[in-house]
Design an enzyme around this catalytic site. Structure first.
Site, PDB file in Angstrom:
ATOM      1  N   LYS A  35       0.842  -1.203   0.000  1.00  5.87           N
ATOM      2  CA  LYS A  35       0.000   0.000   0.000  1.00  5.87           C
ATOM      3  C   LYS A  35       0.881   1.258   0.000  1.00  5.87           C
ATOM      4  O   LYS A  35       2.089   1.166   0.249  1.00  5.87           O
ATOM      5  CB  LYS A  35      -0.928  -0.018   1.207  1.00  5.87           C
ATOM      6  N   TYR A 254      18.944  29.122   9.717  1.00  6.44           N
ATOM      7  CA  TYR A 254      17.802  29.905  10.171  1.00  6.44           C
ATOM      8  C   TYR A 254      17.642  29.815  11.679  1.00  6.44           C
ATOM      9  O   TYR A 254      17.733  28.730  12.261  1.00  6.44           O
ATOM     10  CB  TYR A 254      16.521  29.392   9.521  1.00  6.44           C
TER      11      TYR A 254
HETATM   12  C1  LIG Z   1      -0.616  -1.860   6.625  1.00  3.69           C
HETATM   13  C2  LIG Z   1      -1.252  -3.114   7.046  1.00  3.69           C
HETATM   14  C3  LIG Z   1      -0.451  -4.237   7.330  1.00  3.69           C
HETATM   15  C4  LIG Z   1       1.048  -4.170   7.335  1.00  3.69           C
HETATM   16  O1  LIG Z   1       1.473  -3.510   8.509  1.00  3.69           O
HETATM   17  P1  LIG Z   1       3.017  -3.354   8.867  1.00  3.69           P
HETATM   18  O2  LIG Z   1       3.031  -2.784  10.221  1.00  3.69           O
HETATM   19  O3  LIG Z   1       3.588  -2.416   7.858  1.00  3.69           O
HETATM   20  O4  LIG Z   1       3.602  -4.709   8.761  1.00  3.69           O
HETATM   21  C5  LIG Z   1      -1.102  -5.412   7.647  1.00  3.69           C
HETATM   22  N1  LIG Z   1      -2.448  -5.490   7.679  1.00  3.69           N
HETATM   23  C6  LIG Z   1      -3.237  -4.433   7.417  1.00  3.69           C
HETATM   24  C7  LIG Z   1      -4.702  -4.574   7.493  1.00  3.69           C
HETATM   25  C8  LIG Z   1      -2.673  -3.218   7.102  1.00  3.69           C
HETATM   26  O5  LIG Z   1      -3.444  -2.167   6.827  1.00  3.69           O
END
Ligand SMILES: *Cc1c(COP(=O)(O)O)cnc(C)c1O
Length: 367
Positions: A35, A254
């Site tokens: 994702k 800055y």
């Molecule tokens: C993002 C996600 C994961 C992966 O999580 P990590 O902490 O990056 O391993 C697993 N399951 C669901 C439903 C997620 O949204």
């Protein structure tokens, strides 16, 4: 000449980390979670490294289309399921599996016309209180889905709030198991932290590692990436584009946030918050110059940072600066250390590398 900054994606490291997930998860099948454009690495760029996964999990339908366009014929899971009825048409057309976490999604399925029944992952809210059916409503949701001609196989899933921390997962595992005990179907419960830390208690058919694939430790600072044998999937590097010689009392940048107490050399580096380097980093944030660990000083500007060249007297104009990842000499600066200095997590830094930063892909070597 382009500005001297580059993000490099290390495919061999990503593949190594996927193998690491597989070894941690015993005999489970592995979803590679991609994702947010593969946590900022780029779905198309990382695809070759993750070909060995059993499935690809994500939540944006446009990203699912990109995964199919790459030729991936295996399972694709939508982690949040569909958002509107026409998303189901795409699921039918591309053979996407989808999470079902609320009644509205069951209503949409019931109204969907399809020749191909869908594989769905029914999600329970076992305590995180984000997505999912309450435990006492889970069975009714399963029964309703099971009666739909639009539904083929039903798998069961949940998600942990504290797999990386002290509270742990036992309370949620218990809720999930009690409320799903005699329901048939494959199970998927573990994210990265649960896969690495709770392998014994999360034995299930599918694990869902995300962050570990990219080489960040899900439970930093309790454990670092080296502890979990994870390799950085991305290096962000830039170069020194200027040098200043400071005298005691001279200030840098800055707001004059840093003042020299003794004579020192400062390197000005071509990276700033407009590249995704966090502005919350302050004096002391670690960086590598020519692979030698030193520190940032003063404020992060839009296009530049300033670093202490004290530990690297031979460094100067053109020297390599590693903001995170692996330096040319092999030294590693974990992204988690930089994230901690900015009061955030590795996830956010990876996802925030700006579009203006050029990206190179270090291919899998063909051994
Ligand atoms: C993002 C996600 C994961 C992966 O999580 P990590 O902490 O990056 O391993 C697993 N399951 C669901 C439903 C997620 O949204």
């Amino acid at each position: 000449m382009p500005r001297p900054i580059l993000a490099t994606i290390h495919l061999a490291a990503l593949r190594h980390n996927l193998d690491r997930a597989r070894r941690a998860a015993l005999d489970a099948r592995v979803w590679a979670v991609v994702k947010a454009n593969a946590y900022g690495h780029g779905i198309e760029r990382v695809f070759d490294a993750f070909r060995g996964a059993d499935g690809i999990a994500l939540l944006d339908l446009a990203e699912a289309e990109r995964v199919r366009a790459l030729g991936w014929r295996g399972p694709v899971l939508l982690l949040e399921g569909v958002f509107e009825p026409r998303d189901l048409e795409l699921c039918s057309r591309l053979g996407l599996w989808h999470t079902v976490h609320c009644d509205e999604q069951i209503d949409m399925l019931a109204a969907h016309k399809t020749q191909v029944p869908h594989r769905v992952f029914l999600k329970m809210n076992s305590g995180m209180n984000r997505l999912g059916f309450a435990p006492e409503r889970f069975r009714a949701a399963w029964t309703r889905l099971d009666a739909l001609p639009q539904v083929d196989e039903i798998s069961l899933m949940t998600h942990f709030s504290d797999a990386d921390g002290a509270r742990g997962i036992a309370h949620q595992v218990e809720v999930f198991e009690r409320a799903s005990r005699d329901l048939p179907g494959e199970r998927s419960i573990a994210n990265s932290a649960a896969t690495l830390r709770h392998a014994a208690t999360t034995r299930a058919d599918w694990v869902r590692p995300g962050i570990l694939l990219y080489g960040s430790a899900p439970d930093f600072p309790e454990h670092d990436a080296a502890h979990w044998q994870l390799q950085p999937g991305m290096t962000l590097a830039a170069k020194v584009i200027g040098v200043q010689q400071l005298q005691p009392g001279d200030t840098v940048g800055y707001g004059s946030r840093f003042m020299a107490e003794q004579p020192m050399r400062i390197g000005v580096v071509a990276v700033g918050y407009a590249d995704g380097y966090p502005r919350h980093c302050t004096t002391g944030t670690p960086v590598l110059v020519d692979g030698v660990r030193t520190r940032m000083v003063g404020r992060v500007s839009m296009d530049m940072i300033t670093v202490d060249l004290g530990p690297v007297p031979e460094a100067g104009f053109g020297s390599e600066v590693t903001l995170w990842g692996r330096a040319a000499n092999g030294a590693v600066l974990p992204i988690d250390e930089v994230a901690e200095a900015a009061g955030t997590v590795g996830y956010e830094l990876m996802c925030a590398v700006a579009p203006r930063v050029p990206v190179a892909v270090e291919p899998l070597d063909a051994q």
